[in-house]
Design a protein around this motif. Structure first.
Motif, PDB file in Angstrom:
ATOM      1  N   GLN A 620      -2.361  -5.963  -3.517  1.00  0.00           N
ATOM      2  CA  GLN A 620      -1.736  -5.667  -4.800  1.00  0.00           C
ATOM      3  C   GLN A 620      -2.896  -4.473  -5.194  1.00  0.00           C
ATOM      4  O   GLN A 620      -2.584  -3.546  -5.698  1.00  0.00           O
ATOM      5  CB  GLN A 620      -2.089  -6.525  -6.142  1.00  0.00           C
ATOM      6  N   GLU A 623      -2.035  -1.399  -3.198  1.00  0.00           N
ATOM      7  CA  GLU A 623      -1.175  -1.188  -3.454  1.00  0.00           C
ATOM      8  C   GLU A 623      -1.033  -0.001  -4.177  1.00  0.00           C
ATOM      9  O   GLU A 623      -1.138   0.745  -4.407  1.00  0.00           O
ATOM     10  CB  GLU A 623       0.090  -1.565  -3.456  1.00  0.00           C
ATOM     11  N   THR A 624      -1.468  -0.410  -5.233  1.00  0.00           N
ATOM     12  CA  THR A 624      -2.150   0.226  -6.224  1.00  0.00           C
ATOM     13  C   THR A 624      -3.200   1.622  -6.604  1.00  0.00           C
ATOM     14  O   THR A 624      -2.937   2.697  -6.475  1.00  0.00           O
ATOM     15  CB  THR A 624      -2.670  -1.040  -7.659  1.00  0.00           C
ATOM     16  N   ARG A 626      -3.284   2.902  -2.940  1.00  0.00           N
ATOM     17  CA  ARG A 626      -1.937   3.947  -2.635  1.00  0.00           C
ATOM     18  C   ARG A 626      -1.301   4.549  -3.689  1.00  0.00           C
ATOM     19  O   ARG A 626      -1.503   5.724  -3.962  1.00  0.00           O
ATOM     20  CB  ARG A 626      -1.672   3.365  -1.603  1.00  0.00           C
ATOM     21  N   GLU A 627      -1.107   3.742  -4.823  1.00  0.00           N
ATOM     22  CA  GLU A 627       0.181   4.638  -5.707  1.00  0.00           C
ATOM     23  C   GLU A 627      -0.401   5.891  -6.768  1.00  0.00           C
ATOM     24  O   GLU A 627       0.437   6.434  -7.218  1.00  0.00           O
ATOM     25  CB  GLU A 627       0.784   3.225  -6.682  1.00  0.00           C
ATOM     26  N   THR A 628      -1.557   5.784  -6.833  1.00  0.00           N
ATOM     27  CA  THR A 628      -2.444   6.250  -8.374  1.00  0.00           C
ATOM     28  C   THR A 628      -3.172   6.732  -8.234  1.00  0.00           C
ATOM     29  O   THR A 628      -4.389   6.381  -7.746  1.00  0.00           O
ATOM     30  CB  THR A 628      -1.984   5.949  -9.144  1.00  0.00           C
TER      31      THR A 628
END
Length: 705
Positions: A620, A623-624, A626-628
């Motif tokens: 998680q 992923e966070t 990578r996303e923002t």
């Protein structure tokens, strides 16, 4: 609260635990070591979980990992000593199932109890074993054929362990204390008009429900901490912490502070800067300027993402103090970060004729004596340093503004010590308290800021300077290291620079991580055409600074470092960040490290190198990332994943450990808590004081830091 019994006033809440049966000096000492001294302390010592002994589960229906109570007859007993002493007891019941009880610590008397055919009732969590399901070290009791075998009527509370006091003894003592609970009116501190709108139980009802949940209680809600009884306790605890911080704020505002209302020097600095301020910087400085013009101390937290430009806002604030003929001090947690601030401030301020002094641990001998003299005489108008600023020998001539960077890295006492350097600075007998500006590059979620910093005004620099390009983030398995080496070779050949961050200094057998030293040696071999530097926390400060300077000057193409470079390094030419074993770091730290690149105009990348397999939380986090790139979004996710304790740091003692409340789980209560708090402070300040005393007690004195 005093309760009248037969004409005598008895304060049951503050009655010592020694009044209970079975509490002698030794037991009282063990309880006191855990902060338990009064009956009220025992009422608020809440269960951490519950055991359901109100029903029996047939052995054949047991599920691994689900705690249950079972009853059966002993079918076989085996005692072994292969690796260590072990006792195994096989139980069977009418469902024709078999369960093994396994003990590693046991006495001969226990073995004698387990006769074939004896009835045993036990509680525990089954797990798969060699011969079907087993429970290791269950709690159990033998059932006498003619004795009482009635089941419990309520869930059994399980309390946090206290060394030297068994769980049964602790449960009995808390039960005694609960038997002495005052009636509802005597115990309640929240006015009815504040409770009526919330549809929550009284404090007495909530305490009894949490300690002695009825058989029909919602167990799932209790275990999740969302039962109405727990919410009732949480709201009062959050209210107590909020009130303690607000009272400290009010007490601080009662002090006198220097009025710093002239801004000509700040305007001159702003015009001479080689860049224009962002809208967010202008807005935050305007808030600070208005605070500084007041005759009571500013208490403001400025939070902003890495590279958002907090230092220049601090410099403008310092100019307000200098123009008034007073001093400003800026304290940072590491020499690396403090020196970064020093270089920036000297570059901006010395052309204006302002003396910026440097005071850190490595400033010694005659140089230190000279700086101390300049600080004491007022010749040093702005003083930059580490915790060395707070040492006894440091005396300011007239400190009007104390600025603390990365404030969560300092203990509360340290921040109080810097503030106290300005007390009495006017020389006229009045205690003058300096204005305080604290800064953090770790954005704090709004809910956490509401609870942890209720004594501070909070400003956010939520806009990056123009020209900053978002950093592209990818996650790669450690097996792809060779590709990264080639990527570094290409970047350095094009004149760009890169970081390779490791999480350990030396190799460790216990942790799967490439240590900085071995990574440095390996990359030197693989990239002979690139000059590679190494920085870690055990190096001498002078060697560390020299390497960092060489990297900043472009003499080093690749810097291998531990997380020591997390804050304070500004190298615009660095455009590639590789973080080894990224799965081992928290979101805030990953975001801080990523902020070391993307500080120039070149497109920048951050590579999160991970060791498979990944845990759910690590997945998680990656992923966070990578996303923002938004630090405020990341902070909210970090709060969700890790909780408030880790996010604020264990040294944030101004925010004591909560007994019931959880800032992530109970965030929705905070607006209500704030509204209740303001009403209480306005209408019933004496009640506010008693609520704080009940939940916070001695921790209050730290809250003003």
């Amino acid at each position: 609260m005093p309760i009248r019994k037969g004409g005598a006033s008895v304060d049951l809440q503050q009655q010592p635990i020694s009044a209970l049966k079975g509490v002698g000096p030794r037991v009282a000492e063990k309880l006191a070591a855990r902060g338990l001294a009064t009956l009220q302390d025992l009422w608020l010592q809440l269960p951490r979980q519950y055991e359901d002994r109100t029903a029996l589960t047939p052995i054949r229906l047991l599920q691994p990992g689900v705690a249950v109570q079972v009853e059966g007859r002993v079918e076989a007993v085996e005692r072994g000593f292969r690796y260590r002493p072990m006792l195994r007891v096989a139980l069977g019941d009418d469902s024709h199932g078999t369960l093994v009880l396994r003990f590693f610590h046991f006495r001969a008397a226990q073995v004698a109890q387990f006769q074939v055919g004896a009835r045993v009732r036990c509680y525990g969590t089954p797990r798969p074993g060699q011969h079907g399901l087993e429970i290791v070290h269950p709690s159990y009791r033998m059932i006498d054929e003619a004795g009482d075998d009635a089941l419990g009527t309520s869930l059994d509370p399980v309390y946090p362990a206290i060394e030297g006091l068994g769980p049964v003894s602790l449960r009995r003592l808390i039960g005694q204390a609960l038997d002495r609970l005052p009636d509802e009116d005597a115990l309640e501190l929240l006015p009815r008009e504040l409770r009526d709108g919330s549809n929550l139980p009284s404090l007495r009802e909530a305490l009894l429900t949490v300690h002695r949940p009825p058989q029909d209680a919602d167990v799932a809600a209790l275990l999740a901490g969302r039962h109405p009884a727990q919410r009732r306790l949480a709201i009062e605890e959050l209210l107590a912490h909020h009130l303690s911080l607000r009272r400290q704020r009010i007490a601080q505002q009662a002090h006198a502070a220097p009025v710093l209302d002239r801004i000509a020097l700040a305007d001159t600095l702003r015009k001479r800067l080689p860049f224009a301020l962002t809208g967010a910087q202008q807005r935050v400085f305007e808030q600070i300027r208005q605070d500084l013009a007041q005759p009571h101390p500013m208490l403001r937290l400025v939070q902003g993402d890495v590279g958002s430009g907090k230092t220049v806002v601090a410099a403008l604030a310092a100019m307000c103090a200098v123009e008034a003929g007073r001093q400003a001090a800026l304290m940072a947690p590491t020499e690396l970060l403090a020196e970064q601030h020093l270089n920036n401030l000297r570059g901006w301020l010395e052309p204006l004729g302002i003396r910026v002094a440097w005071l850190a641990g490595k400033v010694t001998g005659k140089a230190r004596a000279k700086v101390l003299e300049e600080v004491a005489s007022g010749e040093a108008q702005v003083v930059v340093g580490t915790h060395a600023l707070m040492q006894e020998g440091v005396a300011f001539h007239d400190l009007a503004l104390a600025i603390v960077d990365e404030q969560h890295r300092f203990g509360v006492h340290q921040r109080l010590a810097l503030r106290d350097k300005g007390s009495g600075g006017s020389g006229n007998g009045d205690a003058i308290v300096p204005h305080q500006l604290v800064m953090t590059a770790t954005p704090i979620p709004r809910t956490l800021a509401m609870a942890a910093y209720a004594d501070l005004d909070v400003s956010a620099i939520d806009e990056l300077p123009p020209g900053r390009t978002p950093v592209q983030t990818v996650a790669l398995s450690a097996e792809r290291r060779p590709e990264l080496v080639e990527r570094i070779r290409k970047a350095c050949a094009e004149g760009r620079q890169a970081y390779w961050v490791c999480t350990l200094i030396d190799d460790s057998d216990e942790v799967v991580a490439q240590a900085a030293q071995s990574t440095y040696e390996d990359l030197c071999k693989r990239l002979p055409e690139v000059r590679v530097g190494l920085v870690h926390g055990r190096m001498k400060a002078a060697d560390k600074q020299a390497t960092m300077r060489a990297f900043k000057d472009g003499e080093i193409g690749l810097l291998v470092a531990t997380t020591v470079i997390e804050v304070g390094v500004d190298v615009p030419n660095a455009s590639l960040m590789i973080i080894e074993n990224a799965e081992r770091l928290g979101l805030a730290q990953l975001h801080q490290l990523r902020g070391r690149v993307g500080r120039g105009s070149a497109a920048s990348s951050c590579v999160l190198l991970y060791q498979a397999p990944l845990s759910q939380m690590a997945r998680q986090r990656l992923e966070t990332m990578r996303e923002t790139n938004d630090g405020f979004v990341i902070a909210e996710k970090d709060l969700e994943l890790r909780g408030p304790g880790e996010l604020l740091g264990t040294r944030q003692t101004g925010l004591a450990q909560f007994r019931v409340a959880d800032l992530a789980r109970d965030a929705d209560l905070l607006p209500q808590v704030h509204e209740m708090g303001e009403k209480l402070l306005h209408d019933s300040p004496e009640l506010a004081e008693r609520i704080v005393a009940r939940w916070v007690g001695g921790a209050v004195r730290f809250a003003s830091a």
